[in-house]
Design an enzyme around this catalytic site. Structure first.
Site, short mmCIF file in Angstrom:
data_model
loop_
_atom_site.label_atom_id
_atom_site.label_comp_id
_atom_site.label_asym_id
_atom_site.label_seq_id
_atom_site.Cartn_x
_atom_site.Cartn_y
_atom_site.Cartn_z
N GLY A 46 46.96 33.45 34.98
CA GLY A 46 46.29 33.61 36.08
C GLY A 46 45.40 32.39 36.25
O GLY A 46 45.23 31.42 35.35
N GLY A 47 44.55 32.18 37.31
CA GLY A 47 43.69 31.13 37.53
C GLY A 47 42.45 31.23 36.38
O GLY A 47 42.11 30.33 36.16
N MET A 48 42.18 32.45 35.95
CA MET A 48 41.07 32.41 34.90
C MET A 48 41.21 32.78 33.71
O MET A 48 40.50 32.59 32.70
CB MET A 48 40.17 33.74 35.67
CG MET A 48 39.72 33.60 36.98
SD MET A 48 38.26 34.72 37.18
CE MET A 48 39.32 36.34 37.71
N LYS A 66 43.43 37.06 25.53
CA LYS A 66 43.39 36.40 26.69
C LYS A 66 42.57 35.03 26.33
O LYS A 66 41.48 35.21 26.01
CB LYS A 66 42.60 37.32 27.59
CG LYS A 66 42.37 36.89 29.13
CD LYS A 66 41.71 37.88 29.87
CE LYS A 66 42.66 39.07 29.98
NZ LYS A 66 43.62 38.95 31.25
N ASP A 159 35.37 41.46 39.48
CA ASP A 159 37.00 41.16 40.04
C ASP A 159 37.65 42.58 39.86
O ASP A 159 38.74 42.35 39.41
CB ASP A 159 37.44 39.99 39.39
CG ASP A 159 38.80 39.56 39.96
OD1 ASP A 159 39.06 39.64 41.02
OD2 ASP A 159 39.61 38.95 39.17
N PRO A 162 43.51 46.46 41.59
CA PRO A 162 44.56 47.12 40.89
C PRO A 162 45.35 46.30 39.60
O PRO A 162 45.78 47.26 38.87
CB PRO A 162 45.58 47.54 41.96
CG PRO A 162 44.85 47.53 43.26
CD PRO A 162 43.82 46.24 43.08
N ALA A 163 45.51 45.14 39.82
CA ALA A 163 46.20 44.46 38.79
C ALA A 163 45.44 44.55 37.43
O ALA A 163 45.72 44.06 36.50
CB ALA A 163 46.46 42.82 39.11
N ASN A 164 44.24 44.66 37.60
CA ASN A 164 43.20 44.78 36.46
C ASN A 164 43.05 46.19 35.82
O ASN A 164 42.19 46.29 34.87
CB ASN A 164 41.74 44.03 36.56
CG ASN A 164 41.91 42.81 36.64
OD1 ASN A 164 42.45 42.19 36.23
ND2 ASN A 164 40.65 42.06 37.45
N ASP A 177 39.44 43.11 31.86
CA ASP A 177 38.88 41.96 32.22
C ASP A 177 37.62 41.97 32.56
O ASP A 177 36.96 41.28 33.66
CB ASP A 177 39.72 41.69 33.72
CG ASP A 177 41.09 40.67 33.07
OD1 ASP A 177 41.33 40.42 31.73
OD2 ASP A 177 41.67 39.88 34.16
#
Length: 597
Positions: A46-48, A66, A159, A162-164, A177
């Site tokens: 991802g971007g982060m 990560k 942030d 649902p993806a986290n 995250d």
């Protein structure tokens, strides 16, 4: 000044206006070592951050690593901030937060090491099809509890989406995250100097979208968006560009959930609307408050199917005998509401009489309902319980001046639950007592198991003061928890001193084969204004000795009674759910027993 806004989308960091795209992260190759971890493969980007599956030889396990953007490590400010934030995040220990095992920096690469799950996410689960209301309730409860725990430790997610929220093979949710958005926001000079906003457009709060200072109510908004999506099947705001979505969060009225799904009960819609208020002060103050409102809305809307309610026994509250080996419910003792206007309703004194027998072997103290006789119980106990009438209530003495507990005596037993071998533990379909990090967690899952207790040893104490820190994980104001003392080694007889987040309390006597006898308030639940309502955590204390039982909450004396039925015995911890509450969930920590002076 041209403002550049960067937005973390589901898969990348996309610039909405002028500037370069997301931060560069060098790709780690399979077989490459990162500290003591061997990279296996890249599993997400991802971007982060970029996520890798890796192998940890020292523990013979796979982990998830990560990796943060490499250029951030070049900043001394970021390096110091990373160490500080990583230590805070690594201390989060909750059943529904993905644990961080380690963190570090190697050759200019900063990283977190977490549990590896062969898992999907809440995002993919919702994309697979509509969720039942029971499933929404289960997942939302896990998510809200995890968030409330993090907020209690001063951590705002920033942030939430649902993806986290990972979901394992058993269907349990793990929030991940934490802190990464904050690290990138506060420690990257390139971002802070350009007034960048980090967040996911569909779930970002209005104040975060405006680059204002945020607190936990920003996460409450994001949690509300997730609940909106679970209930209706879609997020409230969509547009052609991420920036357009952000502007809708700031200025557009919220489409009521009933516009998207016509059959949503009004109580549920009201809860969601409050969580998604534009003004943070109009939202729920805590995730626990949000969860409690959700549970009440489910009750009001009669939207969750419940197990059949147990029948009430006659007002005499005597026991009815039943063969212990039968697996069928019998009549239960009657409900005992408090005489206070704020008293409990729907509470049951005692338990179902389907062989209501506890055992305390090897430090375990678990209430069994619908049980089969354990082989290690001797002599055989398959005979009927006699019908017994409770002893006359012991009248409490006149109210005394509130005072702090005296815990300056000699320490007899102290446990921070870090050893994981002191207390009795057991897991069943109806209840569990298990170590949860450096704490002891008790859960009641169904109405057929109403209360559960555990002891640390078989040592009998007399004239003692006991304290423990209790955290109410389920957010229910009627969950009772506290301390038991003078448990008799030869019978399941003891005292218990309990409180609820709703301000109710009781000091009670349990004698094997008899209905519990409340020694406070003329055999009724009572209410105290000294108990601060709906706190996440309480310090509960008890004096047991010299013919007196005294309950303390947060250093305040709540009630004191005289009774000399038992003068010594084993100590333990106690959790009890209400009659109409499906679960109880309490965590205990920092337990101490001292001599009573």
């Amino acid at each position: 000044m041209v403002q550049r806004i960067e937005i973390a989308t589901e898969n990348h960091l996309k610039p909405c206006r002028m500037g370069q795209s997301g931060m560069n992260m060098d790709t780690l190759q399979p077989g490459q070592m990162l500290g003591s971890y061997r990279i296996i493969e890249q599993v997400g980007k991802g971007g982060m951050a970029t996520v890798y599956k890796a192998y940890q030889p020292s523990m013979d396990r796979n982990v998830a690593i990560k990796v943060l953007p490499r250029q951030l490590a070049e900043s001394a400010e970021f390096a110091a901030r990373f160490q500080q934030e990583a230590r805070i995040i690594a201390r989060l220990e909750h059943p529904h937060i993905l644990p961080v095992f380690d963190f570090g920096e190697s050759d200019g690469v900063t990283y977190f090491v977490m549990r590896y799950l062969e898992a999907g996410t809440l995002k993919t689960k919702m994309e697979a099809g509509p969720l039942s209301l029971n499933e929404i309730d289960r997942l939302f409860t896990q998510l809200a509890e995890a968030l409330n725990y993090a907020h209690g430790h001063g951590i705002v997610h920033r942030d939430l989406k649902p993806a986290n929220a990972l979901i394992d093979g058993s269907g349990n949710l793990f929030l991940t995250d934490f802190g990464i958005a904050k690290l990138l926001e506060s420690a990257s000079p390139r971002l802070t100097q350009t007034d960048a906003i980090l967040g996911t457009p569909a779930y970002i709060s209005p104040e975060q979208a405006k680059a204002e200072s945020i607190n936990q109510r920003s996460d409450i908004y994001s949690l509300g968006i997730i609940l909106y999506e679970m209930v209706t099947g879609s997020v409230p705001f969509v547009a052609d560009t991420p920036l357009a979505v952000i502007l809708k969060h700031i200025s557009d009225p919220l489409p009521p959930p009933s516009v998207r799904k016509k059959d949503i009960p009004e109580p549920i819609e009201q809860v969601i609307l409050k969580a998604l208020a534009k003004d943070p002060s109009d939202r729920y103050a805590t995730a626990s408050e949000f969860l409690s409102a959700w549970k009440r809305a489910l009750e009001d809307g009669e939207t969750i199917q419940r197990s059949p309610e147990p029948k009430s026994a006659p007002d005499s509250r005597t026991w009815t005998a039943l063969d212990q080996t039968q697996g069928q419910p019998a009549s239960a003792p009657s409900s005992v509401p408090s005489s206070s206007s704020k008293g409990l309703t729907g509470w049951v004194v005692g338990c179902l009489v389907v062989a209501c027998l506890a055992f305390s072997v090897a430090g375990i103290g678990i209430l069994f309902l619908n049980w089969q006789t354990p082989a290690f119980l001797a002599p055989a106990t398959s005979t009927l319980f006699p019908t017994l009438t409770p002893l006359p209530p012991t009248q409490p003495p006149p109210p005394e001046t509130t005072s702090a507990p005296n815990n300056t005596g000699e320490i007899l037993l102290q446990d921070d639950f870090s050893q994981n071998d002191q207390w009795g533990t057991l897991t069943d379909a109806d209840y569990s007592v298990e170590y949860d990090g450096e704490a002891l967690r008790m859960k009641v899952f169904q109405q057929t198991s109403w209360f559960v207790w555990s002891t640390a040893s078989d040592t009998a104490y007399q004239n003692i003061h006991i304290e423990v820190t209790a955290t109410n994980n389920d957010g229910e104001a009627s969950t009772a928890f506290g301390i038991m003392c003078h448990l008799q080694a030869t019978s399941d007889s003891y005292y218990y001193l309990v409180m609820t987040p709703g301000g109710n309390y009781a000091i009670a006597l349990t004698k094997e084969g008899e209905t519990d006898l409340f020694l406070t308030n003329d055999d009724q639940w009572d209410h105290s204004d000294l108990i601060v309502e709906n706190k996440a955590t309480y310090r509960v204390g008890a004096d047991c000795g010299n013919g007196r039982l005294t309950l303390y909450v947060d250093g305040q004396q709540i009630a004191s009674v005289t009774d000399s039925t038992f003068t010594s015995g084993i100590v333990g911890l106690y959790t009890w759910s209400g009659e109409n509450i499906r679960t109880a969930d309490v965590t205990f920590d920092d337990f101490i027993v001292t001599t009573l002076e």
